[in-house]
Design a protein around this motif. Sequence first.
Motif, PDB file in Angstrom:
ATOM      1  N   TYR A   1     -21.493 -28.525  -3.326  1.00  0.00           N
ATOM      2  CA  TYR A   1     -21.731 -27.874  -4.602  1.00  0.00           C
ATOM      3  C   TYR A   1     -22.902 -26.897  -4.569  1.00  0.00           C
TER       4      TYR A   1
ATOM      5  N   PRO B   1     -24.833 -24.405  -7.314  1.00  0.00           N
ATOM      6  CA  PRO B   1     -24.864 -24.140  -8.752  1.00  0.00           C
ATOM      7  C   PRO B   1     -24.291 -22.771  -9.125  1.00  0.00           C
ATOM      8  N   TRP B   2     -24.560 -21.773  -8.285  1.00  0.00           N
ATOM      9  CA  TRP B   2     -24.130 -20.426  -8.670  1.00  0.00           C
ATOM     10  C   TRP B   2     -22.636 -20.211  -8.452  1.00  0.00           C
TER      11      TRP B   2
ATOM     12  N   ARG C   1     -21.552 -39.596   4.333  1.00  0.00           N
ATOM     13  CA  ARG C   1     -22.994 -39.493   4.566  1.00  0.00           C
ATOM     14  C   ARG C   1     -23.746 -40.716   4.060  1.00  0.00           C
TER      15      ARG C   1
ATOM     16  N   TYR D   1     -26.388 -43.084   8.017  1.00  0.00           N
ATOM     17  CA  TYR D   1     -27.709 -43.327   8.564  1.00  0.00           C
ATOM     18  C   TYR D   1     -28.147 -44.768   8.363  1.00  0.00           C
TER      19      TYR D   1
ATOM     20  N   PHE E   1     -39.880 -46.915  -7.478  1.00  0.00           N
ATOM     21  CA  PHE E   1     -40.464 -45.613  -7.164  1.00  0.00           C
ATOM     22  C   PHE E   1     -41.974 -45.617  -7.366  1.00  0.00           C
TER      23      PHE E   1
ATOM     24  N   TYR F   1     -33.826 -43.696  -2.267  1.00  0.00           N
ATOM     25  CA  TYR F   1     -33.394 -42.989  -1.056  1.00  0.00           C
ATOM     26  C   TYR F   1     -32.708 -41.672  -1.433  1.00  0.00           C
TER      27      TYR F   1
ATOM     28  N   ARG G   1     -35.191 -39.087  -2.719  1.00  0.00           N
ATOM     29  CA  ARG G   1     -35.955 -38.392  -1.671  1.00  0.00           C
ATOM     30  C   ARG G   1     -35.069 -37.457  -0.865  1.00  0.00           C
ATOM     31  N   SER G   2     -33.861 -37.939  -0.531  1.00  0.00           N
ATOM     32  CA  SER G   2     -33.075 -37.184   0.443  1.00  0.00           C
ATOM     33  C   SER G   2     -32.210 -36.090  -0.175  1.00  0.00           C
TER      34      SER G   2
ATOM     35  N   LEU H   1     -34.350 -34.091  -4.669  1.00  0.00           N
ATOM     36  CA  LEU H   1     -35.510 -33.214  -4.576  1.00  0.00           C
ATOM     37  C   LEU H   1     -35.129 -31.852  -4.012  1.00  0.00           C
ATOM     38  N   SER H   2     -34.112 -31.844  -3.137  1.00  0.00           N
ATOM     39  CA  SER H   2     -33.723 -30.565  -2.553  1.00  0.00           C
ATOM     40  C   SER H   2     -32.447 -30.017  -3.187  1.00  0.00           C
ATOM     41  N   GLY H   3     -32.067 -30.576  -4.331  1.00  0.00           N
ATOM     42  CA  GLY H   3     -30.955 -30.006  -5.090  1.00  0.00           C
ATOM     43  C   GLY H   3     -29.586 -30.201  -4.472  1.00  0.00           C
ATOM     44  N   GLN H   4     -29.396 -31.270  -3.659  1.00  0.00           N
ATOM     45  CA  GLN H   4     -28.063 -31.520  -3.107  1.00  0.00           C
ATOM     46  C   GLN H   4     -27.260 -32.384  -4.086  1.00  0.00           C
ATOM     47  N   TYR H   5     -26.785 -31.724  -5.123  1.00  0.00           N
ATOM     48  CA  TYR H   5     -26.156 -32.475  -6.208  1.00  0.00           C
ATOM     49  C   TYR H   5     -24.846 -33.127  -5.782  1.00  0.00           C
TER      50      TYR H   5
ATOM     51  N   ARG I   1     -32.340 -24.467 -11.266  1.00  0.00           N
ATOM     52  CA  ARG I   1     -31.036 -24.613 -10.614  1.00  0.00           C
ATOM     53  C   ARG I   1     -29.924 -24.494 -11.652  1.00  0.00           C
TER      54      ARG I   1
ATOM     55  N   LEU J   1     -28.894 -21.166 -12.640  1.00  0.00           N
ATOM     56  CA  LEU J   1     -28.048 -20.456 -11.684  1.00  0.00           C
ATOM     57  C   LEU J   1     -26.572 -20.560 -12.043  1.00  0.00           C
ATOM     58  N   THR J   2     -26.224 -21.599 -12.788  1.00  0.00           N
ATOM     59  CA  THR J   2     -24.834 -21.700 -13.219  1.00  0.00           C
ATOM     60  C   THR J   2     -24.568 -20.541 -14.160  1.00  0.00           C
TER      61      THR J   2
ATOM     62  N   ASP K   1     -40.594 -23.983  -4.669  1.00  0.00           N
ATOM     63  CA  ASP K   1     -39.925 -24.914  -3.768  1.00  0.00           C
ATOM     64  C   ASP K   1     -39.082 -24.117  -2.774  1.00  0.00           C
TER      65      ASP K   1
ATOM     66  N   SER L   1     -36.593 -24.805  -0.720  1.00  0.00           N
ATOM     67  CA  SER L   1     -35.135 -24.901  -0.695  1.00  0.00           C
ATOM     68  C   SER L   1     -34.533 -24.226  -1.927  1.00  0.00           C
TER      69      SER L   1
ATOM     70  N   ASP M   1     -31.843 -21.239  -2.181  1.00  0.00           N
ATOM     71  CA  ASP M   1     -30.676 -21.250  -3.083  1.00  0.00           C
ATOM     72  C   ASP M   1     -30.589 -19.948  -3.868  1.00  0.00           C
TER      73      ASP M   1
ATOM     74  N   SER N   1     -27.665 -17.238  -3.799  1.00  0.00           N
ATOM     75  CA  SER N   1     -26.820 -17.128  -4.986  1.00  0.00           C
ATOM     76  C   SER N   1     -26.519 -15.670  -5.323  1.00  0.00           C
TER      77      SER N   1
ATOM     78  N   GLU O   1     -35.136 -35.842   5.768  1.00  0.00           N
ATOM     79  CA  GLU O   1     -35.694 -36.948   5.002  1.00  0.00           C
ATOM     80  C   GLU O   1     -35.768 -38.218   5.863  1.00  0.00           C
TER      81      GLU O   1
END
Lengths: 350, 570
Positions: free
Chosen positions: A92, A94-95, A111, A115, A288, A305, A308-309, A312-316, B112, B115-116, B129, B131, B135, B139, B509
């Motif tokens: 995914y 966003p844009w 995934r 791990y 947390f 988990y 953090r993984s 935070l980095s927007g991997q929705y 984010r 961006l939609t 940030d 990352s 993005d 985009s 991570e």
Amino acid sequence: MVMMLISRHIEMKALLVALHYTSGCTHNWEEGETKIATLNLQKGIPRTKKTTWKKETKKNWPLYLLCLPAIVLVIIFSYAPMVGVVIAFQDYKPWLGMLHSNWIGLDNFARIFQYEESKQAIVNTLVIAVIKIVVGIVVPVIMAILLNEIRFMGLKRGIQTLVYLPHFLSWVTIAGIMIDILSLDGGINALLHRVFGMEPIYFLGDPAYFRATVIISDLWKNFGFSMIVYLATIVSIDPSYYEAAEIDGATRFQQTRFVTLPSMMPMIIVISTLALGGILDAGFDQIFNLYNPLVYSTGDIIDTYVYRSSLLSGQYGFGTAVGLFKSGISLILIVISYRIAYKVAGYKIF
Amino acid sequence: MKKVKVMLSVLSSAVLMTGVLAGCSSSEKGSDGASGTSPSGSSSEATLKDGKYDPPITITIAKQQDENAGNYLPGESLNDNVLTRWGANNLGIQINTTLVGGDAGTYNTKLRLALTTAEKLPDVVPVYDTSLVNDLVQSGAVRDITEDIKKYMPDRLKEIYSQYPTTFNPVVKDGKIYGMAIAPNLVEGEVMLIRQDWLDKLNLKAPTTIDEFEKVIAAFTNEDPDGNGKKDTYGFTFSGKDGYNTGWVSDPIMIFSAFTGKNLPGAWNNDNGQLTYGSVAPGNKDALAKLHDWYTKGYLNKDLAVKGAWDAIADFTEGKAGIIIGRPWLYGSVKDLEKNVPGAKIAAAPTINGTSGDRTYQTAQLNDGVFMFNKNFNNMEAFFLYYDKLYDAAFGTGDFQYGYAQGYDYDIVDGQVTYDSTKFNKPLATIQGVGKMSFTKNTPSVDGPGKSFYDLANGAEPNTGVLIHSNALDPTMKDGYLISYNNRDSLLPSAFNGPPTKTMQTNWEQLYTMEKETFTKIIYGKESIDSFDDFVKQWNDKGGTQITQEVNDWYANASKVDFMSAMGLK
């Protein structure tokens, strides 16, 4: 022998009373005694389909109208957003949106199990959540029964308020206090040392103690709330059952065992069945705020988990996959526990 | 009776429904309003006359409004305060914040979501940030500003940006520049804050080597420096909860660097064109062995693993710990100690030297975030006009010679410029951060790691705003900045500052978790010192080798393209 029969009788009656209170429909005592299992809401609704449905609507439409806002809200806020779960199967962005993001099948789900860290997190989550659920039911029930025996009203109210209070504190606040009093030279360790001559225990930094610390502090914070629910159930028990039990010669303990507990059973079943749905929620807020690198091995849960993984980095996509995975497990568990509750206790929630 | 009941239920459900619908419509109106007030498209018709836009134009911005920037005087607010009014009156530019986030997490999430397709990205977007920067670049929603910089950036800003070419790394894609660092400046480094009164009492000097450091913290722990007859003090407090290189306060980076030189934990080191990750360098093992030794002897904060950077300060402020490391301003946060503990005196000292005799290094910070711009924003000239004005306070020129607004962030009392808000003509509890009220989260600075303090120490007259401001600080803090400036060669920017690589996105991570866990466990003695070797092997096997390769590929590419001349910054 006679005693046993009597207690059986009391137990049955108490169960019926409880059912009466929770299901909210009237029923025939004699019939109920023989066929507890068939007791449920459906009994009140006539069988013949079409005509009665129309009649029913015509008669009760104002009531249905009253339900409408709630139904609309549920559709807007609970069902419509469910479309979003498709991003669990997408890479995914966003844009690009849900319509144009790349489909990647089950990669996000793979995934979750890829791990060691995430597998460990799943195990930790299960262990912490299961123990939390069990003690979260046993302790409030016992406390409610004990508290109910207190005759001095002021004291009863006082205790009730005191144990309920921590429920309103946020974990950020509690964690700040805990980190201080549970530190190596904090208050608790000083006390243990003075009273028992113990070596300091690193409650928040020792993997062996971390889970216990988490579970006990969660219990302390939240048992007051469930206790009040159980207390309300106890209060609503028909006093005539106690009177009957007393006449039959039941002792105080027997009254608890054969009147109070069975009467609470439906409520206990409802709460534990609903709690099972949260089996993969070990409490993000709490962990947390309390965990640290020393206790990742026993304290890192799925939510922390994933936070953090991926969040935070927007991997929705990955985040949603984990959410969906959790919901799936919860759904299965609720269905199973519901069936068991029905089989064992003859009780239906829905 | 029944009729009444029916009526009642109809009425109540109708009321409830309106509630629901009203909720929907008002939120729609809200977002309409937001985009309605940002006619950036039409603003190009406005012309710039004598440094002022007529008719006035509006620039919409996004803002991370953290607690430090969120205080306004009564009657002032986000979009109506002394700085926005100044901009509207003097430049004809109205700043309108249309996207606000409190903490970093909320702000990033909101961006984010912007961006939609449903949301409109504000004209000027500060992003903190990496990352998310990546993005935004991918985009296609942000503007290529290569030409704009060349055409509109004022010369004095060009000079600043040309000093920091690496700050463009995160925003370059295919030779195009999609943003620029926010107020780049080599930020001051960390110094050692030490209990001078304890040193004096025990007849010691501020340590300059690792052996001296060990002697001092041993004495602080065992020789009862506070003289209360109890063994309740220790040497050195730092935080281990969020890694060992916070870069601002409570980190032990100097101890690591004493053994690893330029390989700093958590940062990438450029070793003759080859980029390597600092945490897996061999010297870390000796550093961890040392820290473990100190931990078992009680020289360190016992609870360092559970304490965040800010919590680890407490022991120093309470007079339990003797040494802490932090940027010079940390003195302002711990100086209560001198009030609360009789006789306590804090001194600033340089970080120690390494085992090889070389100095110890720190990770430098060149900028906090980057500016990015909406693809459809076509008034970069106006932005640069405003941005340049914000630099007036740093350069001591124009309207903002001493500060941004008299009575807000400075005042002139009896002919003297003062920055002490309690001494203002109309005293304030705290100073107003006027420089933070538009695009920037921090007031722009050109003072490097403390140049003004160096000048003052060398006899410069405090006659500009910056010098007066620096001169008014506590002596200990001034010492700290001076040390930081003299020690500026120890500041190393991380050699890798590009977007997260492919393997980083999936594996970083896990690797970082493993790193924090291993380091902390070794210090606590839960794992043997040799487990560091195992960690390095696992780190490489679980993606580290791959990531190092990708990082080096990125570096090879980044150093190939000459984007600086394209922007006219050479």
